[in-house]
Design an enzyme around this catalytic site. Structure first.
Site, mmCIF file in Angstrom:
data_model
loop_
_atom_site.group_PDB
_atom_site.id
_atom_site.type_symbol
_atom_site.label_atom_id
_atom_site.label_comp_id
_atom_site.label_asym_id
_atom_site.label_seq_id
_atom_site.Cartn_x
_atom_site.Cartn_y
_atom_site.Cartn_z
ATOM 1 N N ASP A 101 55.191 -97.102 35.197
ATOM 2 C CA ASP A 101 54.097 -97.469 36.091
ATOM 3 C C ASP A 101 54.672 -97.492 37.506
ATOM 4 O OD1 ASP A 101 52.070 -98.743 37.552
ATOM 5 O OD2 ASP A 101 51.513 -100.047 35.897
ATOM 6 N N HIS A 110 46.815 -103.623 44.735
ATOM 7 C CA HIS A 110 45.664 -104.382 44.247
ATOM 8 C C HIS A 110 44.831 -104.711 45.487
ATOM 9 C CE1 HIS A 110 48.191 -105.755 40.556
ATOM 10 N NE2 HIS A 110 47.604 -104.603 40.354
ATOM 11 N N HIS A 146 41.216 -101.700 39.150
ATOM 12 C CA HIS A 146 41.223 -102.538 40.339
ATOM 13 C C HIS A 146 41.091 -101.643 41.563
ATOM 14 C CE1 HIS A 146 45.406 -101.326 41.198
ATOM 15 N NE2 HIS A 146 45.700 -101.605 39.949
ATOM 16 N N TYR A 188 49.051 -102.203 23.271
ATOM 17 C CA TYR A 188 50.392 -102.772 23.164
ATOM 18 C C TYR A 188 50.534 -103.408 21.785
ATOM 19 C CZ TYR A 188 49.409 -102.216 28.085
ATOM 20 O OH TYR A 188 49.018 -101.690 29.304
ATOM 21 N N GLU A 244 43.121 -97.650 33.982
ATOM 22 C CA GLU A 244 44.403 -97.832 33.315
ATOM 23 C C GLU A 244 44.314 -98.623 32.006
ATOM 24 O OE1 GLU A 244 47.001 -100.667 35.416
ATOM 25 O OE2 GLU A 244 45.519 -100.684 37.029
ATOM 26 N N ASP A 286 72.459 -113.249 58.225
ATOM 27 C CA ASP A 286 71.615 -112.706 59.286
ATOM 28 C C ASP A 286 70.827 -111.482 58.816
ATOM 29 O OD1 ASP A 286 73.765 -111.055 58.985
ATOM 30 O OD2 ASP A 286 74.156 -110.781 61.125
ATOM 31 N N HIS A 346 44.637 -106.731 29.592
ATOM 32 C CA HIS A 346 44.449 -106.684 31.050
ATOM 33 C C HIS A 346 43.189 -105.898 31.402
ATOM 34 C CE1 HIS A 346 45.858 -102.481 31.194
ATOM 35 N NE2 HIS A 346 46.837 -102.845 30.387
ATOM 36 N N HIS A 365 54.448 -106.722 33.054
ATOM 37 C CA HIS A 365 55.091 -106.634 34.365
ATOM 38 C C HIS A 365 56.610 -106.586 34.223
ATOM 39 C CE1 HIS A 365 51.256 -108.423 36.391
ATOM 40 N NE2 HIS A 365 51.169 -107.118 36.192
ATOM 41 N N ASP A 411 48.925 -95.259 42.481
ATOM 42 C CA ASP A 411 49.230 -96.109 41.324
ATOM 43 C C ASP A 411 49.051 -95.269 40.061
ATOM 44 O OD1 ASP A 411 49.676 -98.190 39.594
ATOM 45 O OD2 ASP A 411 48.033 -99.442 40.290
ATOM 46 N N ARG A 421 50.339 -97.028 28.018
ATOM 47 C CA ARG A 421 49.350 -97.183 29.086
ATOM 48 C C ARG A 421 49.273 -95.880 29.849
ATOM 49 N NH1 ARG A 421 51.057 -101.497 31.203
ATOM 50 N NH2 ARG A 421 52.121 -100.891 33.124
ATOM 51 N N GLU A 475 47.272 -94.172 33.414
ATOM 52 C CA GLU A 475 46.575 -94.607 34.622
ATOM 53 C C GLU A 475 46.480 -93.479 35.635
ATOM 54 O OE1 GLU A 475 47.014 -98.168 37.982
ATOM 55 O OE2 GLU A 475 48.732 -97.590 36.744
#
Length: 429
Positions: free
Chosen positions: A263, A366, A359, A388, A384, A41, A355, A246, A274, A397, A399
């Protein structure tokens, strides 16, 4: 809600802007998100539908907003439906909005209980020609669970097959891409909370600490500053984990001599921050780590200057790619001759920077907005870049969040430590 009250003027203005985009004799309907179940529940924490929140400020499940600008009865031009509360709900679940409180939050004067929705809608649609329904049309969305919006679309089209159906999403994407002053203030608040969390981490990170312990420090700082928590699942990636874009396992030990890429961003009043920072676990960059870090920082600084009115994401990313190529050549990762002879459709820098650089940011991390629309004052973007290098077990990275203004880019995170020397100095303390 944990966040401080938001002036209803924001939502009144948003509804007015949306209504101006509708065809004559149109009804638009927005539903809250579902409360999602887990097992037995139990349920997941509730997160309001971003479009409903944008138009009403209502942060409660089982809520519906109906807009009918051309309704003959002025009271029916904006109708908000909220869940009726009772003693049992108060005892088991706690406080729910009263009608008066819903009016105060949203600025909508006609507030009814959700169980009255079908009857009222039937009356309103007798006058209407068009029905605007909402869907999640984010280009990166993967939807495997049937949403409340999807169920309602089936129900509505079956019951009212002769009306003309329209999509609300294109309008919402257009409106939400440009933030008002009140929205910018909320994003800045999220950025301020994020800064507090990062400064806390600089005094916490050391060899032997676990990635999840760093994550726990974030939650502590977010929650104590009126945030519901992270705006998205934090990435705490030490060593080679940083090369997994990710990575969210956050279950490894941070070792001496490694970097840790973090991140994360706080949520405040449903608006997102972000941030990404990459710091040395032991507080001191190696020569190679600093070289890569400084290259990413240079690309970031160059990219940020391109976040000005009139540019587009495609033009912007092409420029950033050229800057990145030069830095990768300088780092010995690419050769100048190879870059000259590369296939423009498959640029070599993508091996180390795979990448996008930016954004939209807002109610969703996003956020919605067309990649083909030129940048405008009031848009908020991340910036950002990253490099790598799996063969070296090294990923960096950086950002920040940037507001586009007529006077140039405004870094909403300019107070958050970024330079390598400053990072080392603060970690040494």
């Amino acid at each position: 809600m944990r966040y401080l009250p938001i002036g209803q003027e924001l939502f009144i203005q948003n509804r007015s802007r949306f209504a101006k985009q509708l065809k004559p004799s149109s009804v638009a309907i927005f539903h809250s998100n579902d409360v999602m179940p887990t097992n037995a529940d139990s349920t997941m924490p509730f997160r309001q539908n971003s479009d409903l929140f944008y138009l009403s400020g209502i942060d409660q499940e089982e809520s519906i907003l109906v807009l009918f600008p051309d309704a003959r009865d002025e009271r029916m031009r904006q109708v908000l439906f909220v869940r009726e509360t009772n003693e049992a709900i108060l005892t088991w679940e706690g406080y729910k909005l009263t009608k008066q409180q819903a009016r105060q939050v949203s600025g909508v004067q006609t507030v009814l209980w959700t169980h009255e929705f079908e009857q009222v809608l039937n009356i309103l649609l007798g006058e209407a020609e068009h029905i605007y329904l909402n869907t999640n049309e984010h280009p990166r969305a993967t939807i495997e669970v049937e949403t409340r919006d999807a169920r309602f679309i089936k129900w509505c089209q079956a019951r009212y097959p002769l009306h003309r159906y329209e999509r609300s999403a294109p309008i919402m994407h257009y409106l939400r891409a440009v933030k008002s002053e009140q929205e910018i203030a909320l994003i800045k608040n999220a950025c301020t909370i994020t800064e507090k969390a990062f400064r806390r981490l600089l005094g916490f990170i050391r060899p032997g600490v676990m990635e999840y312990e760093i994550e726990a420090e974030l939650y502590h700082e977010f929650l104590r500053n009126r945030s519901r928590g992270p705006a998205y699942q934090p990435i705490i990636a030490s060593g080679a984990n940083a090369c997994v874009l990710h990575y969210v396992a956050n279950d490894q030990e941070c070792k001496d001599g490694e970097l840790v890429l973090m991140d994360f961003g706080a949520e405040y009043a449903n608006y997102a921050a972000d941030l990404t920072r990459t710091v040395p676990v032991n507080g001191k960059f190696t020569k190679r780590q600093r070289e890569v870090y400084e290259a990413v920082l240079l690309v970031m600084q160059a990219a940020m200057q391109m976040l000005v009115p009139g540019n587009t994401l495609d033009q912007y990313h092409a420029f950033v790619g050229t800057v990145m190529e030069n830095e990768l050549i300088r780092l010995g990762l690419l050769h100048e001759a190879d870059v000259r002879n590369q296939d423009p459709a498959q640029p070599l820098y993508r091996k180390y920077f795979m990448h996008g650089t930016s954004h939209h940011l807002g109610l969703d991390v996003h956020d919605v907005g067309s990649k083909f629309r030129p940048f405008e004052e009031g848009m908020v973007f991340t910036c950002e870049p990253g490099i790598y290098i799996p063969e070296e077990g090294l990923g960096v990275r950086l950002e920040n969040d940037v507001l586009i203004t007529k006077k140039g880019p405004q870094d909403l995170m300019e107070g958050i430590p970024l330079e390598a020397d400053m990072i080392e100095e603060l970690m040494k303390r």
